[in-house]
Design an enzyme around this catalytic site. Structure first.
Site, PDB file in Angstrom:
ATOM      1  N   GLU A 110       4.730   6.294   8.673  1.00 53.89           N
ATOM      2  CA  GLU A 110       4.560   6.812   7.299  1.00 53.89           C
ATOM      3  C   GLU A 110       4.947   8.450   7.553  1.00 53.89           C
ATOM      4  O   GLU A 110       5.180   8.857   6.720  1.00 53.89           O
ATOM      5  CB  GLU A 110       3.088   6.998   6.729  1.00 53.89           C
ATOM      6  CG  GLU A 110       2.632   5.690   6.409  1.00 53.89           C
ATOM      7  CD  GLU A 110       2.692   5.359   4.982  1.00 53.89           C
ATOM      8  OE1 GLU A 110       2.682   6.226   3.976  1.00 53.89           O
ATOM      9  OE2 GLU A 110       3.191   4.115   4.548  1.00 53.89           O
ATOM     10  N   SER A 141       0.853  -1.277   0.045  1.00 55.61           N
ATOM     11  CA  SER A 141      -0.045   0.072  -0.049  1.00 55.61           C
ATOM     12  C   SER A 141       0.801   1.341   0.004  1.00 55.61           C
ATOM     13  O   SER A 141       0.331   2.308  -0.443  1.00 55.61           O
ATOM     14  CB  SER A 141      -0.812  -0.040   1.162  1.00 55.61           C
ATOM     15  OG  SER A 141      -0.157  -0.112   2.294  1.00 55.61           O
ATOM     16  N   CYS A 164       2.481  -6.967   1.680  1.00 53.48           N
ATOM     17  CA  CYS A 164       1.480  -6.251   2.768  1.00 53.48           C
ATOM     18  C   CYS A 164       0.667  -7.185   3.295  1.00 53.48           C
ATOM     19  O   CYS A 164      -0.208  -7.855   2.369  1.00 53.48           O
ATOM     20  CB  CYS A 164       0.684  -5.080   1.625  1.00 53.48           C
ATOM     21  SG  CYS A 164      -0.553  -4.389   2.369  1.00 53.48           S
ATOM     22  N   GLY A 191      -5.113  -0.329   5.500  1.00 51.12           N
ATOM     23  CA  GLY A 191      -5.436  -0.994   7.037  1.00 51.12           C
ATOM     24  C   GLY A 191      -6.832  -0.834   7.428  1.00 51.12           C
ATOM     25  O   GLY A 191      -7.663  -1.575   7.820  1.00 51.12           O
ATOM     26  N   THR A 242      -2.245  -6.499   4.882  1.00 50.76           N
ATOM     27  CA  THR A 242      -3.506  -6.160   4.928  1.00 50.76           C
ATOM     28  C   THR A 242      -4.105  -6.662   3.347  1.00 50.76           C
ATOM     29  O   THR A 242      -5.307  -7.010   3.227  1.00 50.76           O
ATOM     30  CB  THR A 242      -3.610  -4.602   4.591  1.00 50.76           C
ATOM     31  OG1 THR A 242      -2.858  -4.308   6.017  1.00 50.76           O
ATOM     32  CG2 THR A 242      -4.985  -4.344   5.004  1.00 50.76           C
TER      33      THR A 242
HETATM   34  N1  DGL Z   1       2.186  -2.469   5.216  1.00 52.34           N
HETATM   35  C1  DGL Z   1       0.803  -2.750   5.241  1.00 52.34           C
HETATM   36  C2  DGL Z   1       0.592  -4.257   6.096  1.00 52.34           C
HETATM   37  O1  DGL Z   1       1.588  -5.176   5.975  1.00 52.34           O
HETATM   38  C3  DGL Z   1      -0.273  -2.140   6.010  1.00 52.34           C
HETATM   39  C4  DGL Z   1       0.100  -0.425   5.723  1.00 52.34           C
HETATM   40  C5  DGL Z   1      -1.567   0.138   5.602  1.00 52.34           C
HETATM   41  O2  DGL Z   1      -2.228   0.138   6.325  1.00 52.34           O
HETATM   42  O3  DGL Z   1      -1.554   0.607   4.352  1.00 52.34           O
HETATM   43  O4  DGL Z   1      -0.411  -4.557   6.345  1.00 52.34           O
END
Ligand code: DGL
Length: 274
Positions: free
Chosen positions: A158, A11, A73, A43, A75
């Site tokens: 972030e 993401s 990712c 998320g 999510t």
């Molecule tokens: N890096 C993402 C994960 O591993 C989540 C980041 C997001 O919430 O966009 O779940």
């Protein structure tokens, strides 16, 4: 035979913590990284939104010639992977592959716990999907899984606030909450690819003897094993040791933050998704 780079998707920036380990483990291959920063974070979003966003990005990777895409990712792996594999891939191109990060981690987590009680820290989307308890049970039926959503951790990372004092409040808050669920947890999985940047502060709030697992190396080892076993896919991967980076948001901001996650300079290109 059409050949192409391996696609690595997140993401936003988190997947770069995985790509860093993949390129260290498998340096000969070519990679395209795409961060959907314009629509991050994923998320808190609904199942359908995450599925549609992820699918659109996966289709873009295929147009770039990628034979294989890794959803780096949690999510997206939790909410979109299964639907893409079962519904979309057969129609788009059954010879393409899309892999996630949940299975490789679930396959090994039981090897680290002595109490057979593990904690999973992730986004609200990953936690509500129950993907980890379901997958871990397949490999380690005796392992009990407690989960905790940590919705403030991705924004802290972030916004590059993760090393500052303000981060401590939210790091301690979610760790306290998961440890309250069971005092016998001895292994914690950072089930979000952003969280490795919080590792030092997380360690500081945990009692000695805790095992904390980040996914980068686990996913890299699993991908190496996969390519070894699936020679037909491996032969479709180009191997000039090149990595290219794309973001759906502004390039300058991406390059600056991406280097923190990747540990090296990144020069991304902009991708406008219709
Ligand atoms: N890096 C993402 C994960 O591993 C989540 C980041 C997001 O919430 O966009 O779940």
């Amino acid at each position: 035979m059409t050949k192409g780079p391996i696609g690595v998707f997140d993401s936003g920036y988190g997947g770069l913590t995985v790509l860093k380990e993949i390129t260290a483990r498998l340096p000969a291959y070519d990679y395209i990284y795409l961060g959907d920063n314009a629509r991050a974070p994923y998320g808190p979003r609904s199942f359908n939104t995450i599925y549609q966003y992820t699918l659109q990005c996966v289709e873009w990777f295929f147009k770039q010639g990628c034979p294989l895409v890794v959803l780096a990712c949690n999510t997206a792996s939790a909410k979109a992977l299964r639907s893409i594999q079962q519904i979309n891939l057969p129609k788009i191109d059954p010879s393409k592959r899309v892999l996630g990060v949940i299975r490789p981690t679930s396959e090994i987590i039981g090897n680290y716990t002595h109490t057979n009680i593990v904690g999973v820290l992730g986004t609200a989307g990953t936690v509500s999907s129950l993907s980890y308890p379901i997958e871990i049970e397949k490999f380690f039926p005796n392992v009990k899984v407690y989960q905790q959503a940590c919705p403030m951790w991705v924004p802290l990372v972030e916004n590059n606030e993760h090393n500052n004092d303000g981060a401590d409040y939210f790091i301690k808050k979610y760790l306290d909450e998961i440890l309250l669920q069971s005092k016998d947890i001895d292994t914690l999985l950072l089930a979000c690819t952003h969280y490795p940047l919080l590792l030092d502060k997380i360690k500081a709030y945990l009692p000695a003897g805790f095992t904390i697992l980040s996914q980068g190396k686990i996913v890299a080892d699993s991908l190496a094993g996969y390519l070894n076993r699936h020679t037909a896919i491996d032969q479709k991967c180009t191997k000039d040791g090149l990595s290219t980076f794309y973001t759906t948001d502004a390039v300058a901001g991406f390059n600056q933050k991406a280097s923190i996650f990747y540990g090296k300079n990144v020069e991304a290109k902009h991708l406008m998704l219709g």
